[in-house]
Design a protein around this motif. Structure first.
Motif, mmCIF file in Angstrom:
data_model
loop_
_atom_site.group_PDB
_atom_site.id
_atom_site.type_symbol
_atom_site.label_atom_id
_atom_site.label_comp_id
_atom_site.label_asym_id
_atom_site.label_seq_id
_atom_site.Cartn_x
_atom_site.Cartn_y
_atom_site.Cartn_z
ATOM 1 N N ALA A 95 0.832 -1.208 0.000
ATOM 2 C CA ALA A 95 0.000 0.000 0.000
ATOM 3 C C ALA A 95 0.867 1.259 0.000
ATOM 4 C CB ALA A 95 -0.932 -0.004 1.201
ATOM 5 N N VAL A 96 1.930 1.263 0.780
ATOM 6 C CA VAL A 96 2.825 2.420 0.835
ATOM 7 C C VAL A 96 3.497 2.641 -0.516
ATOM 8 C CG1 VAL A 96 4.964 3.294 1.843
ATOM 9 C CG2 VAL A 96 3.212 2.304 3.325
ATOM 10 N N PHE A 97 4.053 1.595 -1.100
ATOM 11 C CA PHE A 97 4.709 1.730 -2.400
ATOM 12 C C PHE A 97 3.730 2.157 -3.490
ATOM 13 C CE2 PHE A 97 8.321 -1.189 -1.025
ATOM 14 C CZ PHE A 97 9.191 -0.121 -0.869
ATOM 15 N N GLN A 98 2.516 1.653 -3.429
ATOM 16 C CA GLN A 98 1.506 2.036 -4.422
ATOM 17 C C GLN A 98 1.217 3.525 -4.340
ATOM 18 O OE1 GLN A 98 0.214 -0.080 -6.763
ATOM 19 N NE2 GLN A 98 -0.563 1.784 -7.664
ATOM 20 N N ARG A 99 1.089 4.045 -3.125
ATOM 21 C CA ARG A 99 0.825 5.481 -2.974
ATOM 22 C C ARG A 99 2.021 6.310 -3.424
ATOM 23 N NH1 ARG A 99 -3.361 7.058 1.502
ATOM 24 N NH2 ARG A 99 -4.700 5.241 1.338
ATOM 25 N N LEU A 100 3.229 5.836 -3.136
ATOM 26 C CA LEU A 100 4.414 6.564 -3.581
ATOM 27 C C LEU A 100 4.499 6.582 -5.100
ATOM 28 C CD1 LEU A 100 7.132 5.385 -1.042
ATOM 29 C CD2 LEU A 100 6.117 7.660 -1.216
ATOM 30 N N THR A 101 4.150 5.486 -5.728
ATOM 31 C CA THR A 101 4.177 5.389 -7.185
ATOM 32 C C THR A 101 3.139 6.317 -7.808
ATOM 33 O OG1 THR A 101 4.896 3.100 -7.047
ATOM 34 C CG2 THR A 101 3.966 3.804 -9.137
ATOM 35 N N ASP A 102 1.978 6.403 -7.178
ATOM 36 C CA ASP A 102 0.892 7.240 -7.704
ATOM 37 C C ASP A 102 1.114 8.720 -7.412
ATOM 38 O OD1 ASP A 102 -0.297 4.941 -8.591
ATOM 39 O OD2 ASP A 102 -1.741 4.830 -6.943
#
Length: 53
Positions: free
Chosen positions: A33-40
């Motif tokens: 979830a953290v990496f997904q938000r950073l990517t977005d």
């Protein structure tokens, strides 16, 4: 920490998908979830409003 309802939901999910290592699953889920938000959340030259207009 989870409240009772959240904990029951997690236990139900883990039982349904036969997940046996709860700590590994929680770490993977949180990190994903953290990496997904950073990517977005990448920088842009224009605001969303300017790009749509």
């Amino acid at each position: 920490m989870f409240n009772d309802e959240e904990y029951k939901t997690i236990c139900h999910y883990m039982a349904k998908y036969k997940i046996t290592n709860r700590s590994h699953w929680v770490r993977d889920t949180v990190i994903h979830a953290v990496f997904q938000r950073l990517t977005d959340d990448y920088p842009t030259l224009f605001s969303e409003h300017e790009m749509r207009g």
